[in-house]
Design an enzyme around this catalytic site. Structure first.
Site, short mmCIF file in Angstrom:
data_model
loop_
_atom_site.label_atom_id
_atom_site.label_comp_id
_atom_site.label_asym_id
_atom_site.label_seq_id
_atom_site.Cartn_x
_atom_site.Cartn_y
_atom_site.Cartn_z
N HIS A 28 1.00 -1.72 -0.50
CA HIS A 28 -0.34 -0.13 -0.10
C HIS A 28 0.97 1.48 0.15
CE1 HIS A 28 -3.21 2.35 1.58
NE2 HIS A 28 -3.27 3.01 1.46
N HIS A 30 0.76 4.65 -2.80
CA HIS A 30 0.87 5.36 -3.93
C HIS A 30 1.97 6.12 -4.65
CE1 HIS A 30 -3.65 5.61 -2.96
NE2 HIS A 30 -3.13 5.07 -0.92
N HIS A 208 -9.22 0.78 -1.08
CA HIS A 208 -9.42 1.57 0.62
C HIS A 208 -10.98 1.82 0.85
CE1 HIS A 208 -5.74 3.44 -1.24
NE2 HIS A 208 -5.49 4.01 -0.23
N GLU A 211 -10.83 4.30 6.48
CA GLU A 211 -9.70 4.71 6.90
C GLU A 211 -10.41 6.38 7.23
OE1 GLU A 211 -7.81 6.42 3.28
OE2 GLU A 211 -6.20 7.64 4.80
N ASP A 289 1.56 3.61 2.48
CA ASP A 289 0.48 4.86 2.23
C ASP A 289 0.91 6.04 0.67
OD1 ASP A 289 -2.20 4.94 0.91
OD2 ASP A 289 -2.06 6.84 3.55
N ASP A 290 1.37 7.41 1.93
CA ASP A 290 2.36 7.96 0.97
C ASP A 290 3.87 8.95 1.99
OD1 ASP A 290 0.79 9.29 -1.03
OD2 ASP A 290 -0.79 9.12 1.03
N1 ADE Z 1 -4.83 9.06 -1.79
C1 ADE Z 1 -3.29 8.65 -1.59
N2 ADE Z 1 -3.47 8.45 -0.02
C2 ADE Z 1 -4.42 8.28 -0.03
C3 ADE Z 1 -4.49 7.93 1.26
N3 ADE Z 1 -4.33 7.46 2.02
N4 ADE Z 1 -6.60 7.55 1.09
C4 ADE Z 1 -7.29 7.78 -0.41
N5 ADE Z 1 -7.02 7.87 -1.20
C5 ADE Z 1 -5.02 7.86 -1.13
ZN ZN Z 2 -4.09 4.43 0.61
#
Ligand code: ADE
Ligand code: ZN
Length: 349
Positions: A28, A30, A208, A211, A289-290
């Site tokens: 996971h 992006h 997703h 969350e 995630d990011d």
């Molecule tokens: N796109 C990038 N990060 C995300 C996240 N945490 N939740 C939903 N979409 C995303």
């Molecule tokens: Zn994500």
């Protein structure tokens, strides 16, 4: 089979090193969320564009978010510097180098095309750049990487179908489709038909869910979209019947602790429910995630979470094993990685 040497014999002081060096998969992440400020400024300069911040430090200072939407607004602005195939290559290569340094053996990378087609960059450019970096990383870094095309859930079903259509010439470069972007107010069921089409094309399905959104969104990701994995899913713990379903069907959850902290899903890492998830028998994994926005790549997620929750070497083994089991790798490759993981724990001194 588990490692022969008892995992309990690994002392707690060695845990950070164990976490850093253990073989793992990341499921996971992006790719647009791995774009570090330094590279963002470099790409902007190369493309004759400007970033609306004075410098890298000023940009980093802006990375304070009250919720998912506040993050997505900044994240989408950051993607404006990505214009040509080489930009997508450079971003992906930078992530893969970091992942390999974190002992990630396999990664399943999220990306979307809708953000980029929305400002005039074609899906071909996006996918070609990402794919070329994945091929080079296998050859030069020994890390395997697959691509998952995410639909943006705040956009329409028709736009998701269009994104899938544009990706059709690159089907061989994709392992699956996913669902990302603003969760609240955008339940999964709007995308049931496009997910059915992707399934018919032989693609794996993830989404997703849970969350920020309620357990109901996880139920509909499972029942309406028929996903094989849930991304995040931390809100599942509010619904015992849902937890039982996820355990029974061995649906993995790709948990992202630092993301949850930075987007205020949990006020503190010490309050994260990862331990409860593992104790309930869920196939949870740890992911970044990011990472450029949330303060760390996968190893940082492991080390900070283990420190905050006082997790053990046994948890580390379980999470690493889960990461391979939850992947879309072939069964024979999963078995080989399991052997490699066991060997690592047996020889860790
Ligand atoms: N796109 C990038 N990060 C995300 C996240 N945490 N939740 C939903 N979409 C995303
Ligand atoms: Zn994500």
């Amino acid at each position: 089979m588990n490692p022969m040497k008892p995992i309990q014999s690994i002392s707690p002081e060695r845990l950070p090193e164990l976490l850093r060096r253990m073989p793992k998969a990341e499921l996971h992440m992006h790719i647009e969320g791995s774009l570090e400020p330094e590279l963002m400024f470099a790409l902007a300069a190369r493309n004759g564009l400007t970033v609306p911040y004075d410098d890298v430090e000023a940009l980093r200072r802006a990375y304070v978010f009250g919720n998912l939407q506040e993050f997505l607004d900044i994240y989408h602005a950051g993607t404006m510097v990505l214009r040509c195939e080489q930009d997508f290559y450079d971003m992906t290569w930078a992530y893969l180098q970091r992942a390999a340094a974190d002992h990630v053996l396999h990664t399943e990378i999220f990306f979307d095309t809708q953000t980029h087609t929305g400002h005039g960059v074609s899906a071909d450019v996006v996918i070609s750049g990402l794919h070329r970096a994945c091929v080079d990383a296998q050859a030069q870094l020994g890390i395997s990487a697959s691509l998952i095309l995410c639909f943006l859930r705040h956009l329409s079903e028709a736009e998701a179908f269009e994104a899938l259509e544009q990706a059709m010439p690159h089907l061989d470069k994709l392992v699956g489709v996913g669902l990302a972007s603003s969760e609240l107010g955008h339940p999964p069921e709007k995308f049931a038909r496009v997910f059915a089409k992707a399934r018919g094309l032989g693609l794996h399905l993830v989404a997703h869910a849970g969350e920020e959104g309620p357990p109901a969104y996880i139920w509909s990701a499972l029942d309406a979209l028929k996903v094989e994995r849930i991304d995040h899913g931390v809100q599942a713990m509010k619904d015992a019947a849902l937890v039982a379903r996820l355990v029974k069907d061995k649906i993995p959850l790709t948990v992202c602790p630092l993301s949850n902290l930075k987007l205020r899903v949990f006020p503190q890492l010490a309050q994260h429910n990862l331990v409860q998830m593992l104790d309930a028998g869920l196939v949870a994994t740890v992911n970044s995630d990011d990472p450029a926005y949330f303060g760390g790549y996968v190893n940082e997620n492991f080390t900070q979470t283990f420190a905050a929750l006082q997790l053990t070497a046994q948890h580390a083994y379980q999470l690493a094993l889960n990461s391979f089991e939850a992947s879309f790798l072939d069964a024979s490759v999963k078995l080989a990685y399991r052997h490699r993981l066991n060997e690592f724990f047996e020889t860790f001194v």
